[in-house]
Design an enzyme around this catalytic site. Sequence first.
Site, PDB file in Angstrom:
ATOM      1  N   ASN A   1       0.840  -1.199   0.000  1.00  0.00           N
ATOM      2  CA  ASN A   1       0.000   0.000   0.000  1.00  0.00           C
ATOM      3  C   ASN A   1       0.876   1.250   0.000  1.00  0.00           C
ATOM      4  O   ASN A   1       2.098   1.151  -0.026  1.00  0.00           O
ATOM      5  CB  ASN A   1      -0.956  -0.029   1.194  1.00  0.00           C
ATOM      6  N   ARG A   2       0.246   2.414   0.063  1.00  0.00           N
ATOM      7  CA  ARG A   2       0.966   3.672  -0.160  1.00  0.00           C
ATOM      8  C   ARG A   2       1.630   4.261   1.078  1.00  0.00           C
ATOM      9  O   ARG A   2       2.135   5.380   1.027  1.00  0.00           O
ATOM     10  CB  ARG A   2      -0.001   4.703  -0.740  1.00  0.00           C
TER      11      ARG A   2
END
Length: 211
Positions: A22-23
């Site tokens: 994820n970011r």
Amino acid sequence: MKFLITAGPTREPLDPARYLTNRSSGRMGYALAGAARHDGHDVVLISGPTALDVPPGVDFIHVETAQEMYDAVRDMLPGVDVAIMAAAVADYRPVAYSERKIKKDGDRMVLELERTPDILGSMRSVFGFTGTLIGFAAETNDVEDYARGKLERKQCNMVVANDVSRSDIGFDSRENEVALVFPDRVEYLEKDTKEHIAMHIIEHATIIRPQ
Ligand code: CTP
């Protein structure tokens, strides 16, 4: 006091060349580790892969997967006074890991995923942690309501809630704007650098009485 802080994303491998992630940049968790150390606390930082430097004086454990983070948290927990779970742990991982690189085949592909262990949710119920427990809530809507639900379900003393639908704060950003959700009240912090927000969170963390 002794602090345990999780940070960064996890990586859930699919084959030798690919993973789900994820970011999360890890900035919030690293800022918390730096702020706690700056205030003279002992700090162990358990982090997934990031591009950040480990703050000086902080004990560091690198992990890749949610399972590795779970194991490291459990192993490091004895003696911890305050645990802050700032990691963006993957909620699901591929059911099967392929030792060989998966070759493309057809126009569509279905990936089967399974839940990863819930580290924050295990702190009280599985690990028997009795210290101060702080969780994070990244939401796109009804931020406070969801944060309060998390606080109660996972028996946290505080949940740091932020709105990830805004592009100027949160993920990838150097700034954040959060609400600190306690069992009996909510405190709003103004938009600020993650370093300043971290200092406020650490201050609160040291004065909360866990029980
Ligand atoms: N967390 C964790 N282990 C996981 C997933 C999340 O420790 N496997 C922690 C995060 O570090 C964070 C908090 O849980 O402190 C919030 O994560 P989130 O996935 O938003 O919580 P959930 O209760 O699973 O909520 P949702 O309904 O949004 O999935």
